[in-house]
Write a protein that holds these residues in place. Structure first.
Motif, PDB file in Angstrom:
ATOM      1  N   ASN A 131       2.438   6.112  -7.197  1.00 51.53           N
ATOM      2  CA  ASN A 131       1.306   6.671  -7.957  1.00 51.53           C
ATOM      3  C   ASN A 131       1.269   8.204  -7.920  1.00 51.53           C
ATOM      4  O   ASN A 131       0.514   8.811  -8.666  1.00 51.53           O
ATOM      5  N   ARG A 132       2.068   8.816  -7.043  1.00 54.76           N
ATOM      6  CA  ARG A 132       2.148  10.286  -7.049  1.00 54.76           C
ATOM      7  C   ARG A 132       2.929  10.774  -8.267  1.00 54.76           C
ATOM      8  O   ARG A 132       2.895  11.939  -8.624  1.00 54.76           O
ATOM      9  N   ARG A 182      -6.492  -3.175  -2.149  1.00 55.12           N
ATOM     10  CA  ARG A 182      -7.553  -2.653  -3.013  1.00 55.12           C
ATOM     11  C   ARG A 182      -8.107  -3.745  -3.906  1.00 55.12           C
ATOM     12  O   ARG A 182      -9.174  -3.591  -4.490  1.00 55.12           O
ATOM     13  N   GLY A 185      -5.790  -2.671   3.750  1.00 56.99           N
ATOM     14  CA  GLY A 185      -5.590  -1.730   2.637  1.00 56.99           C
ATOM     15  C   GLY A 185      -5.508  -2.344   1.256  1.00 56.99           C
ATOM     16  O   GLY A 185      -5.288  -1.626   0.278  1.00 56.99           O
ATOM     17  N   CYS A 207       2.781   1.582  -3.411  1.00 53.04           N
ATOM     18  CA  CYS A 207       1.924   1.986  -4.539  1.00 53.04           C
ATOM     19  C   CYS A 207       1.502   3.447  -4.394  1.00 53.04           C
ATOM     20  O   CYS A 207       1.492   4.200  -5.375  1.00 53.04           O
ATOM     21  N   GLU A 208       1.170   3.858  -3.165  1.00 56.58           N
ATOM     22  CA  GLU A 208       0.761   5.249  -2.940  1.00 56.58           C
ATOM     23  C   GLU A 208       1.872   6.214  -3.358  1.00 56.58           C
ATOM     24  O   GLU A 208       1.631   7.210  -4.036  1.00 56.58           O
ATOM     25  N   GLU A 209       3.096   5.884  -2.962  1.00 60.48           N
ATOM     26  CA  GLU A 209       4.230   6.761  -3.251  1.00 60.48           C
ATOM     27  C   GLU A 209       4.513   6.829  -4.755  1.00 60.48           C
ATOM     28  O   GLU A 209       4.707   7.902  -5.320  1.00 60.48           O
ATOM     29  N   ARG A 232       0.188   2.911 -13.340  1.00 60.94           N
ATOM     30  CA  ARG A 232      -0.604   2.997 -12.110  1.00 60.94           C
ATOM     31  C   ARG A 232      -0.509   1.666 -11.371  1.00 60.94           C
ATOM     32  O   ARG A 232      -0.647   0.593 -11.980  1.00 60.94           O
ATOM     33  N   VAL A 248       0.848  -1.202   0.000  1.00 65.85           N
ATOM     34  CA  VAL A 248       0.000   0.000   0.000  1.00 65.85           C
ATOM     35  C   VAL A 248       0.882   1.251   0.000  1.00 65.85           C
ATOM     36  O   VAL A 248       0.688   2.170  -0.808  1.00 65.85           O
ATOM     37  N   ALA A 249       1.884   1.273   0.888  1.00 60.13           N
ATOM     38  CA  ALA A 249       2.763   2.440   0.981  1.00 60.13           C
ATOM     39  C   ALA A 249       3.547   2.640  -0.310  1.00 60.13           C
ATOM     40  O   ALA A 249       3.672   3.747  -0.826  1.00 60.13           O
ATOM     41  N   LEU A 262      -8.603   2.520  -7.974  1.00 55.05           N
ATOM     42  CA  LEU A 262      -7.786   3.729  -7.841  1.00 55.05           C
ATOM     43  C   LEU A 262      -8.579   4.945  -7.372  1.00 55.05           C
ATOM     44  O   LEU A 262      -8.016   6.017  -7.189  1.00 55.05           O
TER      45      LEU A 262
END
Ligand SMILES: [Zn+2]
Ligand SMILES: [Zn+2]
Length: 216
Positions: A58-59, A92, A90, A54-56, A64, A51-52, A215
């Motif tokens: 995806n910025r 998805r 978390g 992918c979040e980073e 994606r 999760v961490a 997303l």
């Protein structure tokens, strides 16, 4: 192109999540789910890290990424709890490792996964007509796969899913760089399973819908 079932070295894949993502991106993919093998022993380690990550990533511009899990060889009765726990951590996208004919997956896994409303039932093997009807009811995507061994039953899955109208999805189950297919190969896989060009595009659309849901 989109792939919603892949493995990094958080389970038995060969690549770090970053290299896995990079190699898919270079192959022309625009979205990727990382779905490492999980059970009661490791989902709390794997999922928050994916999760961490992918979040980073995806910025930034580029492919994606969707953090997921493939619940694997879970006893069927424990599947509903593990699906809920994975989503709370978390994930998805929750995939369940279905009843492939090349591994001793516990009977009842397909049915329990569908009734737990997972996103994708991977390589469901000799799935029954009753289970395919349930997959349609619960909108669980049934997977066709390019993974050797698991792909032996693609024709069976495709025939039943098409007749009954259950949603299908096409994934690589990639564990290594050599498992990342070009678009032309994906076309061939769908046709080889007895489906049509139109089915291929429906499957691509299904993947796109899942990506949009994951997303947002
Ligand atoms: Zn699997
Ligand atoms: Zn897998």
């Amino acid at each position: 192109m989109i792939d919603l079932h892949t493995h990094s070295l958080f389970s038995d894949g060969e690549l770090t999540p970053a290299e896995l993502a990079r190699r898919f991106e270079v192959a022309g993919y625009r979205a990727l789910a990382i779905t490492d093998h999980g059970d009661q022993s490791n989902i709390d380690l794997i999922i928050p890290r994916l999760v961490a990550f992918c979040e980073e990533v995806n910025r930034l511009e580029g492919i994606r990424l969707i953090p997921g899990v493939e619940l694997t060889h879970i006893r069927p009765d424990a599947i509903p709890v593990l699906v809920g726990r994975s989503r709370k951590l978390g994930a998805r996208l929750v995939v369940v490792h279905g009843e492939t004919i090349v591994e001793p997956v516990a009977p009842g896994t397909n049915k329990m996964a569908i009734e737990s409303s997972v996103d994708i039932l991977a390589h469901p093997g000799l799935i029954t007509e009753e289970e395919v009807l349930l997959a349609k009811k619960y909108s669980v995507h049934l997977e066709l796969t390019s993974r050797k061994g698991h792909s032996l039953t693609n024709g069976h899955v495709a025939r039943l899913a098409q007749r009954i109208g259950a949603p299908m999805i096409l994934n690589s189950d990639a564990h290594a760089p050599g498992d990342i297919w070009p678009a032309v190969r994906l076309h061939e896989l769908v046709v080889a399973a007895g489906l049509t060009e139109a089915d291929y595009y429906t499957m691509m659309k299904n993947a796109q819908s899942i990506v949009e849901r994951c997303l947002t």
